[in-house]
Design a protein around this motif. Structure first.
Motif, PDB file in Angstrom:
ATOM      1  N   SER A 183      18.617  -1.587  -7.216  1.00  0.00           N
ATOM      2  CA  SER A 183      18.008  -0.250  -7.240  1.00  0.00           C
ATOM      3  C   SER A 183      18.578   0.613  -6.130  1.00  0.00           C
ATOM      4  N   GLY A 184      18.191   1.871  -6.140  1.00  0.00           N
ATOM      5  CA  GLY A 184      18.488   2.792  -5.044  1.00  0.00           C
ATOM      6  C   GLY A 184      19.959   2.886  -4.651  1.00  0.00           C
ATOM      7  N   THR A 232      15.084   6.957  -3.344  1.00  0.00           N
ATOM      8  CA  THR A 232      15.124   5.565  -3.830  1.00  0.00           C
ATOM      9  C   THR A 232      13.693   5.011  -3.829  1.00  0.00           C
ATOM     10  N   ASN A 233      13.582   3.699  -4.060  1.00  0.00           N
ATOM     11  CA  ASN A 233      12.252   3.059  -4.072  1.00  0.00           C
ATOM     12  C   ASN A 233      11.775   2.638  -2.696  1.00  0.00           C
ATOM     13  N   THR A 256       8.010   3.335  -1.588  1.00  0.00           N
ATOM     14  CA  THR A 256       6.932   2.615  -2.283  1.00  0.00           C
ATOM     15  C   THR A 256       6.944   1.127  -1.933  1.00  0.00           C
TER      16      THR A 256
END
Ligand SMILES: NC(=O)c1ccc[n+]([C@@H]2O[C@H](COP(=O)([O-])OP(=O)(O)OC[C@H]3O[C@@H](n4cnc5c(N)ncnc54)[C@H](OP(=O)(O)O)[C@@H]3O)[C@@H](O)[C@H]2O)c1
Length: 274
Positions: free
Chosen positions: A20-21, A186-187, A190
């Motif tokens: 991710s990201g 990005t994540n 969270t």
């Protein structure tokens, strides 16, 4: 090496945290540039081949898993030219409320994780007589940010480790580069670790600072902007030791910290988050 039609500038690049990201953007951008790319993910089983790049199962907090993943890439590609230590965790909470186990989790991922990776790839890079290690730090490494003390500390530790390693491995033709991104979309926010409880005394300051942080407009930056900088670093014959990929107040603050008296800079930081 299994790729036969790779362009002459093509490098074998291993990127931790490719799911991710920033890591995923780097996988996509570097593969599109013509490099042979291996990303990693904790949920990946063994070696998986996607359209443009490969993914390898790996957890940076587990030495056996790191060694197995690096061995798999070396077996498949024959060499590792570039290691990008990107996998990382955020953490938020008053320093007083962060228990040592939580602090260890972030240091284990952000500092000891890259250390495990570097130990695993360095023998191959030394044998080749070349290699580039890019450590993804943060602009936060330059400051003790309120309620993100252990994040700042982990990235500052990674910076010093990179600096020291660079002096040790230059003689083997290996370059170590630190990249300090500002805020990208990005994540990471969270996924930040948090203490189970924030004490009454710290709650007002903490909640206000998190509100300011959450409202930060800088989070809108596209991760591909960073991936393009990484592609340029890999293409450079003599990359710099540190790249700051931040804008506005974030980048300016690094300079201000050098120029202003310590307490004056601290007041400025406190005011920003109040
Ligand atoms: N986004 C920003 O604004 C920003 C700013 C400065 C620096 N950074 C740094 O950039 C790096 C990437 O962050 P991001 O923003 O892209 O966050 P992200 O979207 O949350 O991605 C984090 C990546 O790290 C991997 N990861 C986490 N723990 C891991 C572990 N124990 N072992 C292996 N992989 C692990 C995750 O893979 P799994 O699928 O295995 O969970 C994921 O691919 C981090 O080092 C972060 O500190 C980010």
């Amino acid at each position: 090496m299994t790729t036969t039609n790779a362009p002459s500038f093509s490098k074998v690049v291993l990127i931790t945290g490719g799911t991710s990201g920033l890591g995923r953007s780097m996988c996509e951008r570097l593969a599109a540039t013509g490099h042979r790319v291996y990303g990693t993910g904790r949920q990946v089983k063994g070696l998986e081949t996607l359209n443009a790049y490969h993914m390898v199962g790996m957890d940076v907090t587990d030495t056996a898993s790191v060694n197995a993943a690096v061995a798999l890439v070396l077996q498949d590609a024959g060499r590792i030219d570039v290691l990008i230590n990107n996998a990382g965790l955020g953490i938020q909470g008053p320093v007083e409320d962060i228990d040592p186990e939580l602090a260890h989790q972030v240091m284990n991922t952000n500092v000891y994780g890259p250390h495990r990776m570097m130990r695993a790839v360095l023998p191959a890079m030394r044998a080749q007589g070349s290699g580039v290690i890019i450590n993804i730090s943060s602009i936060a490494a330059n400051f003790g940010l309120p309620y993100r003390g252990f994040y700042s500390a982990s990235k500052a530790a990674l910076d010093r480790l990179s600096e020291a390693l660079s002096t040790e491995v230059a003689r083997f033709g290996i370059q170590v580069v630190t990249v300090q991104p500002g805020e990208f979309n990005t994540n990471i926010a969270t996924a930040r670790l948090r203490p189970k409880q924030v004490s009454e005394a710290h709650r007002p300051g903490y909640e206000k600072a998190m509100e300011v942080l959450g409202g930060s407009m800088h989070y809108s930056r596209d991760p591909d902007e960073l991936a393009r900088v990484i592609a340029r670093i890999i293409a450079s014959p003599r990359p710099r030791t540190v790249y700051r990929v931040a804008e506005g107040v974030q980048k300016m603050s690094v300079l201000l910290k050098k120029l202003l008296p310590g307490r004056m800079f601290e007041r400025m930081v406190r005011k920003h988050y109040e």
